[in-house]
Design an enzyme around this catalytic site. Structure first.
Site, PDB file in Angstrom:
ATOM      1  N   PRO A 174       0.816  -1.217   0.000  1.00  0.00           N
ATOM      2  CA  PRO A 174       0.000   0.000   0.000  1.00  0.00           C
ATOM      3  C   PRO A 174       0.849   1.266   0.000  1.00  0.00           C
ATOM      4  CG  PRO A 174      -0.901  -1.602   1.535  1.00  0.00           C
ATOM      5  CD  PRO A 174       0.421  -2.149   1.071  1.00  0.00           C
ATOM      6  N   GLU A 175       0.505   2.189  -0.888  1.00  0.00           N
ATOM      7  CA  GLU A 175       1.216   3.451  -0.980  1.00  0.00           C
ATOM      8  C   GLU A 175       0.438   4.533  -0.238  1.00  0.00           C
ATOM      9  OE1 GLU A 175       2.606   4.175  -5.002  1.00  0.00           O
ATOM     10  OE2 GLU A 175       2.761   2.018  -5.391  1.00  0.00           O
ATOM     11  N   LYS A 179       3.908   5.896   4.313  1.00  0.00           N
ATOM     12  CA  LYS A 179       3.320   4.566   4.192  1.00  0.00           C
ATOM     13  C   LYS A 179       3.018   3.939   5.548  1.00  0.00           C
ATOM     14  CE  LYS A 179       5.794   3.579  -0.116  1.00  0.00           C
ATOM     15  NZ  LYS A 179       6.724   2.640  -0.808  1.00  0.00           N
ATOM     16  N   ASN A 234       5.942   2.305  -5.878  1.00  0.00           N
ATOM     17  CA  ASN A 234       6.295   1.869  -7.224  1.00  0.00           C
ATOM     18  C   ASN A 234       5.221   2.162  -8.263  1.00  0.00           C
ATOM     19  OD1 ASN A 234       8.420   0.692  -8.748  1.00  0.00           O
ATOM     20  ND2 ASN A 234       7.199  -1.168  -9.000  1.00  0.00           N
ATOM     21  N   ARG A 289      13.356  -2.258  -8.099  1.00  0.00           N
ATOM     22  CA  ARG A 289      11.923  -2.441  -8.296  1.00  0.00           C
ATOM     23  C   ARG A 289      11.614  -2.635  -9.772  1.00  0.00           C
ATOM     24  NH1 ARG A 289       8.542  -1.061  -4.181  1.00  0.00           N
ATOM     25  NH2 ARG A 289       7.128  -2.305  -5.451  1.00  0.00           N
TER      26      ARG A 289
END
Length: 326
Positions: free
Chosen positions: A2-3, A50, A224, A303
């Protein structure tokens, strides 16, 4: 994982329970003794990047001011009059990650600086993993069979039942106690206190912009998905060094970061899903083939990254070499 926009929504789910007393607890967490939360009052709820922070106090003690009330009191004492500074943020108007990416981010998050005054305290910090979430007054149910073919509901890490009859359920998250949140609103892309100047300075460094955007010291809450989407929106190749970009390009990238994050939060609050343009896509919206690579600093965190070579062309570095497209 989760961002920022997702964790902001989680925080809004917890807000109605502030001031209520925990009547019963449950959950599978081994990081904390969940029974320690019994009979405590939820005093405050904050989100920073976050991470979600919940403050608990003894039920018989005074409730005390929330973070917003503390800021207002401080402003009143100093003669401040701007209402925009009254809180740490204002709300501005499922694709999944591969499991190996989850492991990398878990290792990365463990390497993050610890909260100030780490150790026993009345703040419980939550850092969410892959599929991490919070449910209010409902449990998550399996929507497909697992690898063994079982329809097994997710197991919550923590369940808080309140005297009012409502409850909160926390899934796939790591928790630990701390004496205070580690907060820097100036780095939070969803905060009204976000410091554009500091973010632009970071972006203008001679490092690939896709590395800098994930640096939580300057872009707290940016993950990401946001990274991939805003680089495409700004038409910037992910490996372009920030030092070779014009200030106008960096400004546009920063605008995309703020606007996309705010729009994603707005969609979440209205029950709408995300419709990415480049993330996990084989073609960009213009029909061009998309490239995919695992990008990150040497010896550091890497990533999965998607970009369109035509819409996001490589830019020559200061030495005349093009940004690599792996």
């Amino acid at each position: 994982m989760p961002e920022g926009p997702s964790v902001r929504k989680f925080q809004l789910l917890t807000s109605p329970f502030v001031g209520q007393v925990v009547a019963k607890v449950g959950g599978s967490s081994r990081k904390i003794n969940v029974n320690d939360l019994n009979a405590l009052r939820l005093q405050d709820s904050q989100v920073h990047g976050k991470n979600l922070y919940l403050a608990f106090v003894a039920a018989e003690g005074p409730l005390g001011p929330t973070a917003e009330e503390t800021v207002l009191q401080r402003e009143a004492a100093s003669g401040a009059s701007s209402p925009a500074q009254g809180g740490q943020e204002q709300v501005r108007a499922p694709q999944t990650h591969p499991q190996d990416e989850e492991l990398q981010e878990l290792q990365h998050s463990r390497a993050e600086p610890l909260d100030d005054a780490e150790g026993p305290g009345n703040w419980l910090r939550f850092h969410f993993g892959l599929f991490g979430s919070i449910r209010a007054n409902e449990f998550s149910r399996a929507n497909k069979a697992n690898k063994r073919g079982d329809w097994k509901d997710p197991i919550p890490r923590l369940v808080l039942h309140f005297e009012s009859g409502g409850f909160l359920v926390f899934y796939n998250c790591r928790m630990h106690w701390c004496s205070s949140p580690r907060a820097d609103p100036a780095s939070d892309i969803l905060s009204v206190e976000f410091h554009r100047g500091r973010a632009l300075d970071a972006l203008s460094a001679p490092d690939p912009v896709c590395y800098t955007l994930l640096d939580q010291r300057y872009f707290s809450g940016l993950g990401n998905i946001i990274k991939n989407e805003i680089l495409y929106l700004a038409k910037i190749h992910p490996l372009t060094q920030g030092s070779v970009l014009a200030l106008s390009d960096l400004e546009r990238l920063l605008d995309c970061a703020i606007q996309f994050s705010s729009a994603w939060l707005h969609s979440k609050l209205h029950g709408k899903g995300l419709h990415p343009q480049i993330y996990q896509k084989e073609q960009c919206p213009l029909g061009h083939a998309v490239m995919k690579g695992t990008l990150g600093p040497s010896g550091g965190f890497k990533r999965l990254t998607w970009w369109c070579p035509q819409c996001q062309p490589a830019v020559l570095s200061g030495g005349g070499d093009p940004s690599p497209a792996t």
